[in-house]
Scaffold this motif. Sequence first.
Motif, short mmCIF file in Angstrom:
data_model
loop_
_atom_site.label_atom_id
_atom_site.label_comp_id
_atom_site.label_asym_id
_atom_site.label_seq_id
_atom_site.Cartn_x
_atom_site.Cartn_y
_atom_site.Cartn_z
N ALA A 1 0.82 -1.20 0.00
CA ALA A 1 0.00 0.00 0.00
C ALA A 1 0.86 1.26 0.00
O ALA A 1 0.63 2.18 -0.78
N PHE A 2 1.87 1.29 0.88
CA PHE A 2 2.70 2.48 0.98
C PHE A 2 3.48 2.74 -0.30
O PHE A 2 3.46 3.83 -0.86
N TRP A 3 4.17 1.73 -0.79
CA TRP A 3 5.04 1.95 -1.95
C TRP A 3 4.25 2.18 -3.22
O TRP A 3 4.68 2.96 -4.09
N VAL A 4 3.09 1.55 -3.35
CA VAL A 4 2.26 1.81 -4.53
C VAL A 4 1.77 3.25 -4.54
O VAL A 4 1.82 3.94 -5.57
N LEU A 5 1.28 3.71 -3.39
CA LEU A 5 0.80 5.09 -3.32
C LEU A 5 1.94 6.09 -3.53
O LEU A 5 1.78 7.09 -4.24
N GLN A 6 3.09 5.83 -2.93
CA GLN A 6 4.24 6.71 -3.11
C GLN A 6 4.67 6.75 -4.58
O GLN A 6 4.87 7.82 -5.17
N ALA A 7 4.81 5.57 -5.17
CA ALA A 7 5.28 5.51 -6.56
C ALA A 7 4.28 6.16 -7.50
O ALA A 7 4.65 6.94 -8.39
N ALA A 8 3.00 5.85 -7.31
CA ALA A 8 1.98 6.40 -8.21
C ALA A 8 1.88 7.92 -8.06
O ALA A 8 1.79 8.66 -9.05
N GLY A 9 1.90 8.39 -6.82
CA GLY A 9 1.75 9.83 -6.58
C GLY A 9 2.90 10.64 -7.14
O GLY A 9 2.69 11.62 -7.86
N TRP A 10 4.12 10.22 -6.85
CA TRP A 10 5.26 11.01 -7.30
C TRP A 10 5.56 10.80 -8.79
O TRP A 10 6.10 11.70 -9.45
N SER A 11 5.21 9.65 -9.33
CA SER A 11 5.32 9.48 -10.78
C SER A 11 4.36 10.41 -11.51
O SER A 11 4.72 11.03 -12.52
N GLY A 12 3.15 10.51 -10.97
CA GLY A 12 2.19 11.43 -11.57
C GLY A 12 2.64 12.87 -11.46
O GLY A 12 2.50 13.67 -12.41
N TYR A 13 3.23 13.23 -10.31
CA TYR A 13 3.74 14.60 -10.13
C TYR A 13 4.88 14.88 -11.10
O TYR A 13 4.94 15.95 -11.72
N LEU A 14 5.79 13.90 -11.27
CA LEU A 14 6.90 14.08 -12.20
C LEU A 14 6.40 14.27 -13.63
O LEU A 14 6.87 15.15 -14.36
N LEU A 15 5.43 13.46 -14.02
CA LEU A 15 4.88 13.58 -15.36
C LEU A 15 4.24 14.95 -15.58
O LEU A 15 4.43 15.60 -16.62
N LEU A 16 3.50 15.41 -14.57
CA LEU A 16 2.85 16.72 -14.68
C LEU A 16 3.87 17.84 -14.79
O LEU A 16 3.72 18.76 -15.61
N ARG A 17 4.93 17.79 -14.01
CA ARG A 17 5.97 18.82 -14.04
C ARG A 17 6.72 18.81 -15.37
O ARG A 17 7.07 19.87 -15.92
N MET A 18 6.96 17.61 -15.90
CA MET A 18 7.66 17.52 -17.18
C MET A 18 6.82 18.10 -18.31
O MET A 18 7.32 18.84 -19.17
N VAL A 19 5.53 17.81 -18.30
CA VAL A 19 4.64 18.35 -19.33
C VAL A 19 4.59 19.87 -19.22
O VAL A 19 4.64 20.60 -20.22
N SER A 20 4.49 20.37 -17.97
CA SER A 20 4.46 21.82 -17.78
C SER A 20 5.75 22.48 -18.23
O SER A 20 5.75 23.54 -18.87
N SER A 21 6.88 21.85 -17.92
CA SER A 21 8.19 22.42 -18.29
C SER A 21 8.37 22.44 -19.80
O SER A 21 8.84 23.44 -20.37
N ILE A 22 7.96 21.38 -20.46
CA ILE A 22 8.10 21.31 -21.92
C ILE A 22 7.20 22.33 -22.59
O ILE A 22 7.58 23.00 -23.56
N SER A 23 5.99 22.50 -22.07
CA SER A 23 5.06 23.46 -22.69
C SER A 23 5.51 24.90 -22.50
O SER A 23 5.22 25.77 -23.32
N ASN A 24 6.26 25.17 -21.41
CA ASN A 24 6.69 26.54 -21.13
C ASN A 24 8.04 26.88 -21.76
O ASN A 24 8.24 27.98 -22.28
#
Length: 380
Positions: free
Chosen positions: A33-56
């Motif tokens: 439970a812990f590692w799945v939530l950690q991995a999913a949450g921060w992977s999603g955050y990384l993806l969002l930041r990368m998309v934002s950085s590329i678009s800007n």
Amino acid sequence: MDKIVQSAERLMPQSTARPGIFTRPFFEDKSRAFWVLQAAGWSGYLLLRMVSSISNAGLSVEGLIKNIIEAIVGYCLTLLLSTLYSYYRRLPRITGILLTLATLGIATLVYAVLEAFTFSFTAAEPGVTVGRVLGYIFLNFTVLAGWSALYFGINFYLIVEQQIDQMQLLENQASSAQLAMLRYQLNPHFLFNTLNSISTLVLLKQTERANVMLSRLSSFLRYTLANEPTAHVTLSQEVETLKLYLEIEKMRFDERLRTHFDIDPRVANARLPSLLLQPLVENAIKYAVTPQEEGADITVTARLTGERVQIAVSDTGPGLIESKPRPTLSTGVGLANIRERLAQAFGPDHRFETRTKPGEGFSVDIEIPFQLEEPNREAA
């Protein structure tokens, strides 16, 4: 997200529901439970930041490296926060809240400093300035505060689920205890009347009849003791029990007690609470057979109507007379007992009615769901 899980191991009972993020089976394995939530949450955050950085600023290696380092730092910080939050939750409420807020503020500042350093490193602009740190604080506070809210939200959810399960368990235990109490009221009442009759036969030196009655009483009690007080039996078993009981009563009343059974074969295996009908027949004997010199007829019928079982116990006695009502049986066990047992067994999904006309008899009508399986009982 504390090892969301340190609490989760204590908070969650077994369940057969399909696993999911917000169902307890997901938290049965605390590491997963812990590692799945950690991995999913921060992977999603990384993806969002990368998309934002590329678009800007367009696609660049420096930008991608910066985003990856930012996600890794946040991931590590939240591991530390989970450990600290887990400790704070065991402290007094006010102390825990103050320490949580202080820790969140410090973690936000540390995150902002590390991000500023990462930016200066990847952009080849040495130096960490106050302005640059302040520029990162708002975003970092939002991320860590959101993570903290999710952590406490999940733990609160698990606590609420645990309390709901405990309440349901207590309700089931109380329900089973009440059912057992209602059923146990029947045996002393029946034994009182039967043993009194046997005593009378012994005093009259009718030892053979007394011996036969004792034998039949033994058969009846063997059946009642073999079934749990909260158990459901088939209608055919209930009818056989009634016949055992009536054989005993016929020793007292002879031809004055006339019984008739009209049972639809389709409902022979329908389930109902054990010894539900015996008090109704005993009630009829007391108020219909006993007061009349010619006795009375007692009829037990059962019919299948759609998905419902309709049962009736009627007599040809004097009916309900105002000067001599039928509030209870002789020891206080009667119609109220049956109503309670039906309510405990079927909730609102049943019908219990009495019908009477002076001089034309008394009848009790019961309607219950047609069930072929024993209802599950978590506590017995």
